[in-house]
Design an enzyme around this catalytic site. Sequence first.
Site: not given
Length: 285
Positions: A70, A148, A222
């Site tokens: 991230y 992710e 998100f």
Amino acid sequence: MYEPLTESELDHRAAKRALAFQSGWTLDPSIFGDYPEEIKEYLGSALPSFSLDEKNYMKNSIDFIGINHYSTTYAKDCTNSSCCGATENRAIQGFVGTVGERDGVLIGEIVGNYNTAMGGSYVVPRGMQEIVNHIKIRYSNKPMFITENGYSSPDVREQRVIELMNDVKRVEFHARYLAHLAKSIRHSSEEKLFEIAEGEQMCVDISYGHLWIAINGYNVRFGLYYVDRQTLTQIPKLSARWYKNFLTNKTANVCISSGGVRNSLLGSQEMGGVRNESVGKCDHV
């Protein structure tokens, strides 16, 4: 990902140590059969010890590596100076402190909410290229997936639906991160990485971030779809249409420039963007 706060040898070692404690702790035993040297140096006998049979059993016991990426922060050495974090002055974190600012300049735009598990992370697209290159080199180009990655919109409750739907920042995030992922793929000397990584950016934005919802309720935003909480109707945002067209290859390139993200993904629509951090020109992804 971690970058040294300063050019000192101590901070360079701290950044390397942070990666060992963050990812090497689990990956090294599964691939090399033992813990990273950096962890053994600081934790010593507190770590479990493996027999020779156990080490051989664990070596190369995984088929691929999944990367959850991230953000990127600066790493600061805390062995010779005091750090203010609750765990930074402890061996369990390798005596590494992390900060998002250097000389008064943030490493990237802050996203997320400081009151949630996202903790106010930073948008640093080059970090995607850096972490993929690190994993590629350290683990001899073991097949990998980006499992992710995603953008958490600020929790601004007074935002109107039209503002949530027109999520330009999320489009910018994915365009920039994918561009740096593409750079890593192109610079790979191994065809294997290209086959595994091309188009395999698994977005938390797509999966609605169920884990974040479990931890923070609905404070972390998100998602490529807006969900009407009264009817549970799912409505595609601007980013959903962009991502669909990107995946179906309806455009030849994503042009990231000072004038915006200009492409044919959404017809004649032009969206805000940023200049490429390293070359200042369009990236073809």
